[in-house]
Design a protein around this motif. Structure first.
Motif, PDB file in Angstrom:
ATOM      1  N   ASP A  69       0.875  -1.186   0.000  1.00 16.07           N
ATOM      2  CA  ASP A  69       0.000   0.000   0.000  1.00 16.07           C
ATOM      3  C   ASP A  69       0.905   1.228   0.000  1.00 16.07           C
ATOM      4  O   ASP A  69       1.546   1.539   1.007  1.00 16.07           O
ATOM      5  N   VAL A 111       1.604   5.135  -0.214  1.00 16.61           N
ATOM      6  CA  VAL A 111       1.059   6.485  -0.046  1.00 16.61           C
ATOM      7  C   VAL A 111       2.077   7.450  -0.629  1.00 16.61           C
ATOM      8  O   VAL A 111       3.122   7.709  -0.037  1.00 16.61           O
ATOM      9  N   ASN A 121       1.221  10.625  -1.849  1.00 15.39           N
ATOM     10  CA  ASN A 121       0.708  11.990  -1.873  1.00 15.39           C
ATOM     11  C   ASN A 121       1.159  12.819  -0.682  1.00 15.39           C
ATOM     12  O   ASN A 121       1.325  14.033  -0.794  1.00 15.39           O
ATOM     13  N   ARG A 160      -1.073  -0.951  -4.238  1.00 18.90           N
ATOM     14  CA  ARG A 160      -2.200  -0.020  -4.235  1.00 18.90           C
ATOM     15  C   ARG A 160      -1.623   1.383  -4.128  1.00 18.90           C
ATOM     16  O   ARG A 160      -0.879   1.685  -3.202  1.00 18.90           O
ATOM     17  N   ASP A 189      -2.221   5.094  -3.339  1.00 18.34           N
ATOM     18  CA  ASP A 189      -3.192   5.876  -2.592  1.00 18.34           C
ATOM     19  C   ASP A 189      -3.372   7.271  -3.190  1.00 18.34           C
ATOM     20  O   ASP A 189      -2.434   7.879  -3.706  1.00 18.34           O
ATOM     21  N   ALA A 190      -4.613   7.780  -3.123  1.00 17.24           N
ATOM     22  CA  ALA A 190      -4.924   9.175  -3.465  1.00 17.24           C
ATOM     23  C   ALA A 190      -4.366   9.577  -4.831  1.00 17.24           C
ATOM     24  O   ALA A 190      -3.691  10.600  -4.972  1.00 17.24           O
ATOM     25  N   GLU A 222      -6.331   4.282  -6.187  1.00 20.25           N
ATOM     26  CA  GLU A 222      -7.486   4.758  -5.428  1.00 20.25           C
ATOM     27  C   GLU A 222      -7.755   6.203  -5.866  1.00 20.25           C
ATOM     28  O   GLU A 222      -7.059   7.125  -5.462  1.00 20.25           O
ATOM     29  N   GLN A 246      -8.486   0.301 -11.047  1.00 23.16           N
ATOM     30  CA  GLN A 246      -8.717   1.182  -9.908  1.00 23.16           C
ATOM     31  C   GLN A 246      -9.874   0.654  -9.065  1.00 23.16           C
ATOM     32  O   GLN A 246     -10.662  -0.193  -9.515  1.00 23.16           O
ATOM     33  N   SER A 276     -14.779  -0.465   3.348  1.00 21.26           N
ATOM     34  CA  SER A 276     -13.372  -0.059   3.354  1.00 21.26           C
ATOM     35  C   SER A 276     -13.060   0.672   4.651  1.00 21.26           C
ATOM     36  O   SER A 276     -13.940   0.890   5.492  1.00 21.26           O
ATOM     37  N   ASP A 282     -12.508   3.718   4.904  1.00 20.95           N
ATOM     38  CA  ASP A 282     -13.010   5.090   4.850  1.00 20.95           C
ATOM     39  C   ASP A 282     -14.465   5.225   5.295  1.00 20.95           C
ATOM     40  O   ASP A 282     -14.962   6.358   5.418  1.00 20.95           O
TER      41      ASP A 282
END
Length: 592
Positions: A9, A11, A13, A86, A88-89, A121, A153, A200, A202
């Motif tokens: 995963d 990230v 961003n 994955r 992210d963002a 994502e 996605q 999820s 979120d």
């Protein structure tokens, strides 16, 4: 070996404000508003807005920042032999960032024959019941998918169209479900492997969203009141429908951890609380887990469910039937959320399909598909599917146990063993050889030697201590009876006045230093005196009389007695001198 592929995963961003990249390279980050606040739209300000004020936004236009992020992803994939990632963002990083990342991954791994699946994502929504209203949603997701981009996605359009609206609340029917499931097959970039999902990190837990008995499913904190475990069948029936659809629909379905047994919970962060194992689940949860597990196994065994296309056969308010097929391999899926059993004529094409999940099936000699209420039914014509394996034989698999079962395949924890002899030893924690594992005291305890008892060990003493082991010099004895002086029953008073008292205590007896005088005679016992000793002179004349030095023989004689004694000795000495003088004169006269 377990057939499980692992994805990282990533990230790309943002980081935390304390991250070394932000501390050491603050120029790598954007300055911007907080996403979602007034005037700071999640989409319009997507490239510069910050998720939180403590999460600095990476500036991918900064070459050093973008290169570092790409190298980090490559390191994780290579170091841990990951099968994919994955991202992210996605929409919040520069548009070329995903392309640059994907190209570098392709160059490093895929040119060597290793396929790395990249799933993004890109959080979008569902804007209405027609395609035109959702064109922007599909287009935004699609712009990051392609040969030099992502492989697929998260299908946010399908999620927002179905998870709550169809399964959790029942607001929309299965006709709506069928339509938007089909749209996910024709609205995305060709060849994309999309990721459908119903829950999820979120959003609140699915069973809590589907629980008609709660109104706090979107609460986040204990102070607000968090949803508890559902007390009816409804949420679990809805979850079976949702996951039955999820595990039989095209794409790479994602199940949020815990949803497989119906974990309950509010919004983030409550939806992240600890996963519970079988021992803490209730019967509804265990039943749901068993069904979803079996559905997952079927998907792994049936090519038609994994890779087949989607074809709608029948839909109505509470029931949908669709086919998944690839070549000659075909499976039929029927979902019925209604409270009644239903029979549907599906034609003769599917008469060779047999039921592999659920209680429904094609009625013998007919083309009718019978579907029971609140059910998921799967039929297939595939012959490669493994028949359900027999339950493993449970029992004790330890050959040293009393109840060892040589036929047992899985140990069920029932092994019993001969009771071992109790551990013997010293069980007194104050002993030098205390044994914390000892169960039975064997009398071997040893202790520190105590200090010996001190005291008077003389049995004749007044304070004799029979328990004393070491004499400490403290013995006391009776005072001896004093001898009377001159038969008197009185003593001088301390002031020397000789006052008579009632006491009969006599002075201490005189102790002489020796018993024999210089001339062989005995000392006078009353005062230790001896005859005077005469010095010899060379001319034969007596010249000097040397009186002996007498010791101070008593402490009990008072001052007057001492004076009287001196006077007596002077008179005696004078007499002796006179005697010797007269004797000498007589001898001289005679000689003359």
């Amino acid at each position: 070996d377990a057939g499980i592929r692992v994805m990282g995963d990533f990230v790309v961003n943002h980081v935390h404000e304390d991250h070394p990249y932000h501390v050491e390279h603050p120029d790598w980050f954007n300055e911007g508003c907080i996403c979602g606040e007034p005037g700071c739209d999640w989409t319009e300000n997507r490239l510069e807005c910050l998720f939180r004020d403590y999460m600095p936004d990476v500036d991918w236009k900064n070459r050093n920042a973008s290169e570092q992020m790409i190298e980090d992803v490559l390191w994780w994939i290579e170091t841990f032999d990951l099968d994919g990632g994955r991202i992210d963002a996605v929409k919040h990083v520069d548009d070329l960032a995903i392309t640059n990342l994907a190209v570098r991954i392709n160059e490093r791994f895929e040119t060597a024959g290793t396929d790395i699946y990249l799933k993004g994502e890109t959080a979008m929504g569902w804007a209405g019941h027609d395609l035109a209203s959702n064109a922007e949603q599909y287009d935004t997701i699609n712009q990051y998918i392609g040969p030099n981009a992502l492989d697929g996605q998260a299908d946010f359009v399908l999620y927002h169209a179905t998870s709550d609206r169809v399964f959790a609340t029942g607001q929309d029917d299965y006709i709506h479900l069928d339509y938007w499931t089909a749209r996910s097959q024709d609205q995305y970039t060709e060849g994309a492997v999309m990721v459908p999902f119903v829950g999820s990190h979120d959003v609140s837990r699915f069973t809590s969203r589907a629980d008609p008995g709660t109104a706090d499913e979107w609460n986040q904190w204990v102070e607000q009141g968090l949803p508890g475990q559902p007390g009816t069948d409804d949420p679990y029936q809805a979850s079976l429908q949702a996951h039955g659809w999820l595990l039989t629909t095209p794409g790479a379905p994602m199940i949020y951890m815990g949803d497989e047994y119906g974990e309950f919970g509010g919004a983030d962060p409550d939806n992240r609380h600890m996963w519970r194992d079988n021992a803490t689940q209730n019967d509804r949860e265990r039943g749901l887990l068993e069904n979803i597990s079996q559905l997952g196994l079927l998907r792994s065994e049936l090519d038609s469910l994994r890779r087949g296309g989607y074809l709608s056969i029948h839909n109505a308010s509470d029931i949908v039937v669709f086919q998944r097929s690839i070549g000659d391999q075909s499976s039929i899926v029927a979902l019925n959320r209604g409270t009644t059993n239903i029979s549907i004529d599906i034609g003769s094409f599917f008469i060779d399909h047999r039921t592999v999940f659920g209680d429904g099936g094609i009625e013998n000699g007919t083309t009718l598909l019978n579907v029971t209420s609140h059910s998921v039914t799967i039929l297939t014509n595939e012959t490669a599917i493994l028949e359900p394996e027999p339950e493993p034989i449970l029992g004790c698999t330890d050959s040293t146990a009393l109840n060892y079962n040589s036929a047992a395949e899985v140990d069920d924890g029932t092994c019993t063993y001969p009771s071992p002899d109790p551990v013997q030893g010293c069980t007194d924690s104050t002993a030098l050889n205390y044994n914390s594992t000892a169960e039975v005291d064997d009398g071997t305890c040893t202790y520190p030697s105590p200090d010996p008892v001190q005291g008077c060990t003389d049995s004749t003493a007044l304070n004799y201590n029979s328990a004393a082991e070491v004499d400490d010099g403290s013995c006391d004895y009776p005072s001896p009876e004093p001898e009377p002086i001159n038969g008197s029953n009185s003593t001088d008073s301390p002031n020397g006045m000789g006052n008579e008292t009632n006491s009969t205590t006599d002075p201490d007896p005189v102790v002489c230093p020796t018993d024999i005088c210089w001339d062989g005679s005995s000392r006078d016992p009353s005062d230790c005196s001896c005859p005077d000793e005469l010095e010899n002179v060379s001319d034969g004349n007596l010249t000097t009389i040397v009186p002996p030095v007498e010791p101070d023989v008593t402490d009990s004689v008072n001052e007057d007695e001492s004076t009287a004694g001196i006077t007596t000795r002077v008179i005696l000495l004078g007499g002796i001198l006179m005697f010797f003088a007269l004797s000498t004169l007589a001898m001289i006269t005679r000689r003359s």
